[in-house]
Design a protein around this motif. Structure first.
Motif, short mmCIF file in Angstrom:
data_model
loop_
_atom_site.label_atom_id
_atom_site.label_comp_id
_atom_site.label_asym_id
_atom_site.label_seq_id
_atom_site.Cartn_x
_atom_site.Cartn_y
_atom_site.Cartn_z
N SER A 1 -6.99 28.05 10.72
CA SER A 1 -6.60 29.13 9.81
C SER A 1 -7.22 28.86 8.45
O SER A 1 -6.66 28.16 7.62
CB SER A 1 -5.08 29.24 9.72
N ASP A 2 -8.42 29.38 8.25
CA ASP A 2 -9.14 29.20 6.99
C ASP A 2 -10.06 30.41 6.77
O ASP A 2 -11.07 30.31 6.11
CB ASP A 2 -9.95 27.89 7.04
N THR A 3 -9.70 31.53 7.39
CA THR A 3 -10.49 32.75 7.23
C THR A 3 -9.56 33.86 6.78
O THR A 3 -8.40 33.60 6.45
CB THR A 3 -11.18 33.14 8.55
N GLY B 1 -4.87 31.53 -0.89
CA GLY B 1 -5.53 32.04 0.31
C GLY B 1 -6.32 30.96 1.00
O GLY B 1 -6.36 30.86 2.23
N ASP B 2 -7.00 30.13 0.21
CA ASP B 2 -7.96 29.13 0.70
C ASP B 2 -7.55 27.75 0.22
O ASP B 2 -7.99 27.32 -0.82
CB ASP B 2 -9.35 29.53 0.19
N ASP B 3 -6.72 26.97 0.91
CA ASP B 3 -6.23 27.32 2.23
C ASP B 3 -4.77 26.92 2.33
O ASP B 3 -4.20 26.87 3.41
CB ASP B 3 -7.12 26.59 3.25
N LYS B 4 -4.15 26.60 1.14
CA LYS B 4 -2.79 26.04 1.17
C LYS B 4 -1.77 27.05 1.69
O LYS B 4 -0.83 26.69 2.39
CB LYS B 4 -2.41 25.53 -0.22
N ASP C 1 -10.91 17.37 2.19
CA ASP C 1 -12.30 17.31 1.71
C ASP C 1 -13.11 18.54 2.10
O ASP C 1 -14.33 18.52 2.03
CB ASP C 1 -13.01 16.07 2.28
N GLU C 2 -12.43 19.61 2.53
CA GLU C 2 -13.19 20.76 3.04
C GLU C 2 -14.09 21.37 1.98
O GLU C 2 -15.23 21.72 2.24
CB GLU C 2 -12.24 21.82 3.60
N GLU C 3 -13.56 21.45 0.76
CA GLU C 3 -14.32 22.11 -0.31
C GLU C 3 -15.46 21.22 -0.82
O GLU C 3 -16.26 21.66 -1.64
CB GLU C 3 -13.39 22.51 -1.47
N VAL C 4 -15.52 19.97 -0.37
CA VAL C 4 -16.63 19.10 -0.77
C VAL C 4 -17.44 18.66 0.45
O VAL C 4 -18.15 17.66 0.41
CB VAL C 4 -16.16 17.88 -1.60
N CYS D 1 -6.38 22.97 9.21
CA CYS D 1 -6.49 23.66 7.91
C CYS D 1 -6.87 22.61 6.87
O CYS D 1 -6.94 21.43 7.18
CB CYS D 1 -5.16 24.28 7.47
N HIS D 2 -7.14 23.04 5.62
CA HIS D 2 -7.38 22.06 4.57
C HIS D 2 -6.46 22.30 3.38
O HIS D 2 -6.18 23.45 3.05
CB HIS D 2 -8.86 22.04 4.15
N TYR D 3 -6.02 21.19 2.77
CA TYR D 3 -5.07 21.31 1.66
C TYR D 3 -5.74 21.13 0.30
O TYR D 3 -5.09 21.21 -0.73
CB TYR D 3 -3.91 20.32 1.84
ZN LIG Z 1 -11.17 27.12 3.07
#
Ligand SMILES: [Zn+2]
Length: 474
Positions: A188-190, A127-130, A161-164, A94-96
């Motif tokens: 779990s990111d959907t 929701g995305d994604d914490k 760094d998922e959002e970048v 997942c990404h924080y």
């Molecule tokens: Zn996400």
């Protein structure tokens, strides 16, 4: 399931119910951390979020809890590997980090001061994604607190760094496959399918190949009155070349482009047909007067998720200012990209596209093609044993069977885990599909949080009943 597992499972679920209020307070604390990866002034906050997770992991009983420095934000890994060598090992990704909250004025409630209203939590990242990281933390806590152990060997891989663009995570996967070694990856990111509690499993993602092409003619812009008729116009050549990349149905004409495309199976087509798709609603959301007829022989749902596509992303050159300027532009350029599906190889597609453009370039101009970036598609077959197990776990928690989706987008990390660690990924997500991802007023139904925790508790219980070999250990 054995009686022993059933009793343990019931105790883990009871732990979740008994600790619900505390859990929601802890989630608020996590959501208050402004882990905006794109904002350089929030670097400390992003790190704070990583440290918050590490403390949670250590408290729950995870071992090897580590923060890894990267050229971006930190990566957090941890492991609990005492379920036995014959039990499956699962990696959770997942990404924080979160999207910037801008435009701030459009938030009805403050983005980093969570509000609970009407069965929802409003906050950036819920929701995305914490919120989904939190689901995994609390599902593990439930097993560890009630049974003193997890049914499976579990590894954690959380990035910031998922959002970048996940570049740091991509590198990390190549450099540390040993920390990620597992029999299966759960991402779990959907989201869920709807807000009526229908869960969704995403089993396929598209890849991408992205290009820039530049057509050059004369040294400089020329007077169309003096040269028009004798000089090939680079803008015309460019649009002709681009238009020729697809036929009138959108079928891509580049030789060899479809050679590696894996045909849709009957199961793929049945899974897609089982998901409600309202063409009129889809059209209305976009504002177009009519949907494109598109590639023949495929439904809209299949075309936007399971078939390769090509799109011009931008086109420029020549004069676009006020009034008229009668020129033959010196050059014209465009960016375009193809979405790829298994088993297309993006490096091979890059070669095919570059070769094709060079071949069709007329002798009156110079054509330069630049590769901007690429990513591999990913697909976990529907008959992979993990898909059935995840479906059972989701149904047990939500009381409804999930739908099975192929997403038209890409998650770079999923492709990298496949390439470097050989991992198949199953995407089990709990956000609301209407929960304002990347937009103001992000929200998550509280029912999805508690349902998500229960689903993950079930998932580990179910997987723990299998051997690693049954799950397809390589
Ligand atoms: Zn996400």
């Amino acid at each position: 399931m054995t009686t022993e597992t059933n009793t343990a499972l019931a105790a883990a679920l009871a732990h979740l119910r008994q600790n619900r209020d505390r859990h929601l307070r802890e989630l608020d604390e996590f959501l208050r951390i402004e882990s905006v990866s794109a904002d350089p002034t929030k670097t400390g906050e992003v790190r704070h979020a990583a440290q918050w997770i590490m403390l949670e992991l250590a408290t729950i009983g995870f071992e090897q809890v580590a923060l890894h420095e990267t050229r971006g934000h930190p990566i957090v890994t941890a492991a609990w590997l005492h379920a036995g060598p014959d039990r499956p090992t699962v990696l959770v990704y997942c990404h924080y980090d979160v999207q910037p909250p801008d435009p701030l004025a459009e938030w009805v409630r403050p983005p980093f001061d969570p509000r609970h209203e009407d069965g929802r939590i409003y906050a950036r990242g819920v929701g995305d994604d914490k919120g989904q990281i939190f689901i995994h933390l609390k599902a593990a806590e439930a097993w560890m607190a009630s049974a003193g152990r997890l049914p499976v060997n579990l590894r954690i891989f959380f990035e910031g760094d998922e959002e970048v663009g996940s570049e740091a995570a991509d590198e990390f996967i190549g450099e540390h496959p040993e920390l990620l070694a597992a029999d299966l990856c759960v991402v779990s990111d959907t989201g869920m399918q709807d807000d009526e509690g229908t869960p969704a499993i995403t089993y396929g993602l598209r890849g991408i190949a992205y290009f820039e092409v530049r057509v050059s003619g004369p040294f400089q812009d020329l007077h169309s009155g003096g040269y028009g008729g004798a000089i090939a116009n680079p803008a015309r050549v460019l649009v002709e070349m681009l238009a020729g990349l697809q036929d009138e149905h959108g079928r891509i004409t580049i030789p060899g482009f479809y050679d590696k495309v894996r045909p849709l199976t009957d199961a793929d087509r049945a899974a897609s047909a089982a998901v409600p798709f309202d063409e009129e609603e889809f059209r209305e959301q976009t504002g177009v007067p009519q949907l494109w007829s598109g590639e023949e022989g495929y439904t809209y749902a299949e075309r936007i998720s399971a078939r390769p596509t090509l799109d011009i992303n931008g086109i420029w050159g020549g004069y676009s200012g006020e009034g008229a300027k009668t020129i033959i532009p010196a050059w014209a350029a465009a960016k375009f990209s193809a979405r790829l599906v298994p088993d297309q190889d993006f490096h091979e597609i890059e070669r095919l596209v570059v070769d094709h453009l060079r071949r069709i370039a007329p002798p009156e101009v110079k054509v330069d093609v630049r590769i901007i970036h690429g990513g591999a598609p990913a697909l976990t077959p529907l008959d992979h044993p993990a898909v059935a197990v995840a479906a059972r776990a989701l149904e047990a928690a939500f009381g409804k069977a999930p739908v099975f989706l192929r997403s038209g987008g890409s998650i770079p990390v999923v492709a990298a885990l496949r390439a470097h660690v050989g991992l198949s990924s199953v995407l089990v997500g709990f956000a609301s599909p209407n929960g304002n991802f990347h937009a103001p007023n992000e929200w998550m139904p509280i029912a999805n949080l508690s349902g998500g925790m229960e689903a993950v508790v079930h998932l580990w219980g179910e997987l723990g009943e299998m051997t690693a070999d049954q799950l397809g250990r390589r």
